[in-house]
Design an enzyme around this catalytic site. Structure first.
Site, PDB file in Angstrom:
ATOM      1  N   HIS A 134      -7.138  -5.627   2.096  1.00 46.58           N
ATOM      2  CA  HIS A 134      -5.922  -5.277   2.731  1.00 46.58           C
ATOM      3  C   HIS A 134      -5.375  -6.054   3.870  1.00 46.58           C
ATOM      4  CE1 HIS A 134      -6.964  -0.762   2.177  1.00 46.58           C
ATOM      5  NE2 HIS A 134      -7.851  -1.242   1.965  1.00 46.58           N
ATOM      6  N   GLU A 145     -12.108   3.583  -1.349  1.00 47.04           N
ATOM      7  CA  GLU A 145     -11.927   4.537  -2.466  1.00 47.04           C
ATOM      8  C   GLU A 145     -11.572   4.339  -3.867  1.00 47.04           C
ATOM      9  OE1 GLU A 145      -8.068   6.253  -0.701  1.00 47.04           O
ATOM     10  OE2 GLU A 145      -9.233   6.590   1.269  1.00 47.04           O
ATOM     11  N   VAL A 146     -11.040   2.943  -3.896  1.00 49.80           N
ATOM     12  CA  VAL A 146     -10.313   2.521  -5.364  1.00 49.80           C
ATOM     13  C   VAL A 146     -11.542   1.402  -5.824  1.00 49.80           C
ATOM     14  CG1 VAL A 146      -8.762   1.498  -6.613  1.00 49.80           C
ATOM     15  CG2 VAL A 146      -8.251   3.180  -4.707  1.00 49.80           C
ATOM     16  N   ASN A 194     -12.795  -2.903   2.408  1.00 50.64           N
ATOM     17  CA  ASN A 194     -13.856  -1.748   2.323  1.00 50.64           C
ATOM     18  C   ASN A 194     -14.792  -2.147   1.137  1.00 50.64           C
ATOM     19  OD1 ASN A 194     -12.863  -0.697   4.697  1.00 50.64           O
ATOM     20  ND2 ASN A 194     -11.167   0.282   3.355  1.00 50.64           N
ATOM     21  N   HIS A 251     -10.230  -4.927  -3.458  1.00 52.78           N
ATOM     22  CA  HIS A 251      -8.752  -5.270  -2.844  1.00 52.78           C
ATOM     23  C   HIS A 251      -8.974  -5.597  -1.411  1.00 52.78           C
ATOM     24  CE1 HIS A 251      -9.995  -1.016  -2.661  1.00 52.78           C
ATOM     25  NE2 HIS A 251      -9.402  -0.825  -1.366  1.00 52.78           N
ATOM     26  N   ASP A 255       0.810  -1.171   0.056  1.00 55.98           N
ATOM     27  CA  ASP A 255       0.019   0.280  -0.115  1.00 55.98           C
ATOM     28  C   ASP A 255       0.894   1.112  -0.073  1.00 55.98           C
ATOM     29  OD1 ASP A 255      -3.161   0.612   0.854  1.00 55.98           O
ATOM     30  OD2 ASP A 255      -1.765   2.201   1.146  1.00 55.98           O
ATOM     31  N   ILE A 256       0.686   2.200  -0.782  1.00 55.26           N
ATOM     32  CA  ILE A 256       1.251   3.572  -0.804  1.00 55.26           C
ATOM     33  C   ILE A 256       1.379   4.358   0.418  1.00 55.26           C
ATOM     34  CG2 ILE A 256      -0.579   4.916  -1.810  1.00 55.26           C
ATOM     35  CD1 ILE A 256       1.515   5.834  -4.018  1.00 55.26           C
TER      36      ILE A 256
HETATM   37  P1  5GP Z   1      -9.635   1.435   0.224  1.00 55.01           P
HETATM   38  O1  5GP Z   1      -9.979   2.842   1.098  1.00 55.01           O
HETATM   39  O2  5GP Z   1     -10.429   1.844  -1.316  1.00 55.01           O
HETATM   40  O3  5GP Z   1     -10.103   0.214   0.743  1.00 55.01           O
HETATM   41  O4  5GP Z   1      -8.152   1.429   0.181  1.00 55.01           O
HETATM   42  C1  5GP Z   1      -7.574   2.057  -1.136  1.00 55.01           C
HETATM   43  C2  5GP Z   1      -5.870   1.825  -0.384  1.00 55.01           C
HETATM   44  O5  5GP Z   1      -5.219   1.946  -2.075  1.00 55.01           O
HETATM   45  C3  5GP Z   1      -5.429   2.923   0.399  1.00 55.01           C
HETATM   46  O6  5GP Z   1      -4.906   2.057   1.545  1.00 55.01           O
HETATM   47  C4  5GP Z   1      -4.473   3.857  -0.373  1.00 55.01           C
HETATM   48  O7  5GP Z   1      -3.419   4.125   0.304  1.00 55.01           O
HETATM   49  C5  5GP Z   1      -3.946   2.674  -1.282  1.00 55.01           C
HETATM   50  N1  5GP Z   1      -3.547   3.329  -2.980  1.00 55.01           N
HETATM   51  C6  5GP Z   1      -4.190   4.445  -3.391  1.00 55.01           C
HETATM   52  N2  5GP Z   1      -3.638   4.398  -4.740  1.00 55.01           N
HETATM   53  C7  5GP Z   1      -2.373   3.847  -4.635  1.00 55.01           C
HETATM   54  C8  5GP Z   1      -1.558   3.726  -5.646  1.00 55.01           C
HETATM   55  O8  5GP Z   1      -1.328   4.389  -6.659  1.00 55.01           O
HETATM   56  N3  5GP Z   1      -0.530   2.486  -5.497  1.00 55.01           N
HETATM   57  C9  5GP Z   1      -0.809   1.773  -4.189  1.00 55.01           C
HETATM   58  N4  5GP Z   1       0.162   0.974  -4.005  1.00 55.01           N
HETATM   59  N5  5GP Z   1      -1.639   2.147  -3.342  1.00 55.01           N
HETATM   60  C10 5GP Z   1      -2.556   3.015  -3.652  1.00 55.01           C
END
Ligand code: 5GP
Length: 122
Positions: free
Chosen positions: A107, A100-101, A92, A105, A34-35
């Protein structure tokens, strides 16, 4: 398939258009750092198919894809030596889940005792 956005950031990572720090890959899944890590180890595992969320995935993916993806989650954690002392997985989903994405995914969080699952009200 539910309104999958082929331009989402994880779709671009799967197409190698955006770099990632890969930790595991097989025919079903890709796992990468994760970034913005929320724990000493914070890995994201994504299926290779175009699924928006766990909801979409469990409704539309084949049994092979679902089994392969879950195996990849476990295999990733084992390769990182997280199985013992343990780790947490989290997915999520949608608006209330604060996803968010829009590509499924999971985690994987670990590397220290993680505390209670939900710390406080938002
Ligand atoms: P969500 O909130 O959708 O469950 O988690 C999205 C996750 O994707 C976040 O923890 C965020 O840090 C990670 N993330 C967002 N953009 C990128 C990216 O470009 N590269 C990587 N490796 N992680 C990302």
């Amino acid at each position: 398939m539910t309104n999958y956005d082929t331009e989402n950031i994880f779709a671009k990572i799967l197409r190698d258009e955006i770099p990632c720090t890969k930790v595991y890959e097989d025919e079903h899944a890709l796992a990468f750092e994760d970034i913005n890590p929320q724990a000493p180890r914070h890995i994201l595992v994504i299926p290779k198919g175009p699924y928006v969320s766990l909801d979409d995935f469990t409704a539309a993916a084949s049994t092979d894809e679902i089994a392969g993806f879950m195996r990849a989650v476990g295999e990733t954690a084992r390769r990182l030596n997280l199985a013992n002392p343990g780790y947490r997985i989290l997915a999520n989903i949608g608006q209330d889940g604060m996803q968010e994405v829009p590509h499924l995914h999971v985690h994987i969080l670990g590397g220290r005792p993680l505390g209670p699952m939900l710390k406080s009200d938002p």
